[in-house]
Write a protein that holds these residues in place. Structure first.
Motif, PDB file in Angstrom:
ATOM      1  N   LEU A   1      -5.954  -3.196  -2.188  1.00  0.00           N
ATOM      2  CA  LEU A   1      -4.913  -2.288  -2.663  1.00  0.00           C
ATOM      3  C   LEU A   1      -5.555  -0.957  -3.034  1.00  0.00           C
ATOM      4  O   LEU A   1      -6.676  -0.927  -3.545  1.00  0.00           O
ATOM      5  CB  LEU A   1      -4.186  -2.884  -3.873  1.00  0.00           C
ATOM      6  CG  LEU A   1      -3.409  -4.183  -3.613  1.00  0.00           C
ATOM      7  CD1 LEU A   1      -2.824  -4.716  -4.912  1.00  0.00           C
ATOM      8  CD2 LEU A   1      -2.311  -3.964  -2.588  1.00  0.00           C
ATOM      9  N   PRO A   2      -4.884   0.160  -2.784  1.00  0.00           N
ATOM     10  CA  PRO A   2      -5.488   1.470  -3.063  1.00  0.00           C
ATOM     11  C   PRO A   2      -5.754   1.640  -4.553  1.00  0.00           C
ATOM     12  O   PRO A   2      -4.981   1.184  -5.392  1.00  0.00           O
ATOM     13  CB  PRO A   2      -4.438   2.462  -2.560  1.00  0.00           C
ATOM     14  CG  PRO A   2      -3.144   1.709  -2.568  1.00  0.00           C
ATOM     15  CD  PRO A   2      -3.508   0.288  -2.253  1.00  0.00           C
TER      16      PRO A   2
ATOM     17  N   VAL B   1       0.842  -1.200   0.000  1.00  0.00           N
ATOM     18  CA  VAL B   1       0.000   0.000   0.000  1.00  0.00           C
ATOM     19  C   VAL B   1       0.874   1.245   0.000  1.00  0.00           C
ATOM     20  O   VAL B   1       0.624   2.203  -0.742  1.00  0.00           O
ATOM     21  CB  VAL B   1      -0.955  -0.007   1.210  1.00  0.00           C
ATOM     22  CG1 VAL B   1      -1.593   1.373   1.398  1.00  0.00           C
ATOM     23  CG2 VAL B   1      -2.040  -1.060   1.022  1.00  0.00           C
TER      24      VAL B   1
END
Length: 449
Positions: A433-434, A376
C-alpha cells in the motif's frame, strides 16, 4: 487571478463576453443564447462526466454519444426555440459523516447536464469578473486547498483571534428563487437563458417514485447549481461583508468562503460579537437560516506565554474549529514557536474509514490484485486531499485502518484458510500500500512560523 478560463479553453465570442463584463461592471447582457451552438455543446459534452449516475430517463453517456452530432443539433434547436423542458432530477440520499443523516443529491439526465454545462460556460466568464477573492468554491482556477492556505496565512498574520463558523441550514433547499432572479437581473437579461434557468429551478424532483415540485432551492448535483449558489452568497454575504461590515470594524478581519461553507476571522472580540449578532438577521432577509448549534464563535487567539511552557491543544477543546474537512488548532512547531496546525476532522476520518470498510466487504471476493489496485487508488485520492503539512499522523492512521480493514475482509473470504498476520504481511510485500505522504505544503510560505 481573475478566474476566467484560459483562452484556449473558450471561444473568441466567450472571451469577448469576459472582456465586456470586466470593462463594464454594471453591464447587463441581453444577447447571450446565440453563443450556445453545436460547437459549444460539443465542448460541454466533452467536459461532462461520462461515468456518473443516470437520471430519470436512464440514458447513459455512451448511449447519448452514439449519435452525438444529431442529438446536439436537436438540443440546440429545442433550447433556442424554448421547446426544451427541464426533466425532473432523480434524488438520491448520500450518508453524511455522522452516520445518522443523509444529504439529498439531485441527478439530472445526461442531456440536461450537457445543456447546463453549456449555459455555465457562457455565464461563468461574466460572474467571474464580479466574484470576490474571498470565495473559492467551484470557481475556475480555485480550490479548497487555496482556501485553506489563505485561511492559514490570514490567521497566522493576525496571531489568531476570533473565528466565526458560518453554517447555513439546508442552503441548497431554501435558496429563494425571487432573490436569485433579482441577482441575475443585474448581469443577465437574455430571455432564452433566463427562461431556461427558471425551468431548471422549477424542475420536479423524483424521490423514490414520488414527483414533487419544490418552490425554493436548487438541487445539489446540478451542473448549474454551484454557479447559482455562488452568485446568491456573493450578494448575501461576500459583498455585504467586504463593502459594509469591514469598513465599520475596529480591527482586522477577513472572510473565507467555499460554496456554502464559510468562516470569518476577527482580530477583535468586540467586532466578532457584533457580526455574530447581526449575521442571522442578514441571512433571514434573504430567506436563509443559520444553524443555531453549528454557527458558533470560537476563541482562537495564539496561546500566551512561551511555547515550551505550554501543551498544544491537540485539536481538542474550544480553541479549535473545522473547515473543509480539517480541524484547525494551535501547536508548537519544530522550531519552538506557536503555529496553526490542521488534521483530518474526526467526522471525515470516520466517514472515510466507513467507506473503505464497506468497499472491502462488498468486493472481498475479487482477485487480490484487483482489490489492491482499487485500494491504492483510494489511498492516493485520500492523500491527495488530506496530505497537508502537519497532518502526517492522521494520514498514517488512515493507512493503518485501510490495512487492518483489508486484512479483516480477506480473512472472511473463506472459513477454511485462516489469514494470519504473518501471511498478510507477506502479501503486503507483494501488494504494498502506498505510504502516507504530504502533498500540499504551506508552512514554508508563512512569516516566522
Amino acid at each position: 487571478m481573475d478566474g476566467t478560463p484560459s483562452p484556449e479553453d473558450i471561444s473568441p465570442g466567450i472571451q469577448r463576453i469576459a472582456e465586456l463584463a470586466r470593462s463594464a461592471p454594471g453591464l447587463a447582457f441581453t444577447t447571450l443564447a446565440h453563443h450556445i451552438d453545436t460547437s459549444l455543446l460539443t465542448t460541454a459534452f466533452e467536459r461532462t462526466r461520462k461515468d456518473a449516475a443516470v437520471g430519470v430517463d436512464g440514458q447513459t453517456a455512451a448511449e447519448y454519444g452514439r449519435d452525438l452530432e444529431a442529438n446536439l443539433r436537436v438540443l440546440e434547436e429545442r433550447f433556442k426555440t424554448g421547446e426544451y423542458e427541464a426533466p425532473p432530477v432523480r434524488r438520491v440520499h448520500i450518508p453524511k459523516g455522522n452516520g445518522r443523516s443523509t444529504r439529498p443529491i439531485g441527478v439530472p439526465t445526461f442531456e440536461d447536464k450537457v445543456l447546463q454545462r453549456a449555459v455555465v460556460m457562457v455565464l461563468e466568464p461574466i460572474f467571474e469578473q464580479d466574484f470576490l477573492p474571498c470565495s473559492y468554491g467551484f470557481r475556475p482556477g480555485r480550490s479548497a486547498h487555496q482556501a485553506l492556505d489563505a485561511l492559514w496565512k490570514g490567521l497566522m498574520k493576525m496571531h489568531g483571534g476570533w473565528v466565526l463558523e458560518v453554517d447555513i441550514k439546508s442552503f441548497f433547499d431554501t435558496l429563494d428563487h425571487g432573490h436569485l432572479r433579482s441577482f441575475l437581473d443585474r448581469r443577465v437579461r437574455d430571455g432564452v437563458i433566463r427562461r431556461m434557468i427558471d425551468k431548471w429551478l422549477k424542475a420536479g424532483v423524483m424521490d423514490e417514485g414520488s414527483l414533487t415540485y419544490p418552490e425554493a432551492g436548487t438541487p445539489q448535483g446540478g451542473v448549474i447549481s454551484p454557479l447559482l449558489a455562488n452568485l446568491y452568497l456573493h450578494e448575501v454575504l461576500d459583498t455585504w461583508f467586504e463593502g459594509e461590515v469591514k469598513p465599520r470594524l475596529r480591527g482586522a478581519a477577513f472572510l473565507i468562503r467555499y460554496a456554502d461553507d464559510a468562516v470569518i476571522a476577527f482580530a477583535q472580540e468586540s467586532d466578532a460579537r457584533k457580526v455574530f449578532e447581526v449575521l442571522p438577521k442578514r441571512f433571514a432577509r434573504y430567506g436563509l437560516r443559520l444553524h443555531p448549534e453549528k454557527t458558533r464563535l470560537v476563541p482562537f487567539g495564539q496561546p500566551k506565554g512561551k511555547p515550551t511552557d505550554q501543551r498544544p491543544t491537540g485539536g481538542q477543546g474550544p480553541g479549535s474549529f473545522d473547515l473543509l474537512g480539517f480541524t484547525h488548532f494551535w501547536k508548537v512547531s519544530r522550531k519552538g514557536s506557536w503555529v496553526i496546525a490542521r488534521k483530518t476532522a474526526k467526522s471525515r476520518f470516520a466517514r472515510a474509514v466507513k467507506t473503505i470498510t464497506q468497499w472491502c466487504k462488498t468486493y472481498r471476493h475479487l482477485p487480490v490484485e484487483d482489490q489492491h489496485k482499487a485500494l491504492v487508488r483510494k489511498l492516493k485520492g485520500h492523500f491527495a486531499y488530506y496530505g497537508i503539512t502537519g497532518n502526517g499522523r492522521s494520514l498514517a492512521a488512515f493507512r493503518h485502518q485501510v490495512m487492518r480493514t483489508w486484512c479483516t475482509w480477506l480473512r472472511r473470504r473463506s472459513q477454511k484458510a485462516h489469514l494470519s498476520w504473518d501471511r498478510f504481511n507477506r502479501l503486503l510485500k507483494r501488494y504494498p500500500l502506498p505510504p502516507a505522504r504530504v502533498v500540499h505544503s504551506v508552512y514554508r510560505h508563512a512569516a516566522n512560523p
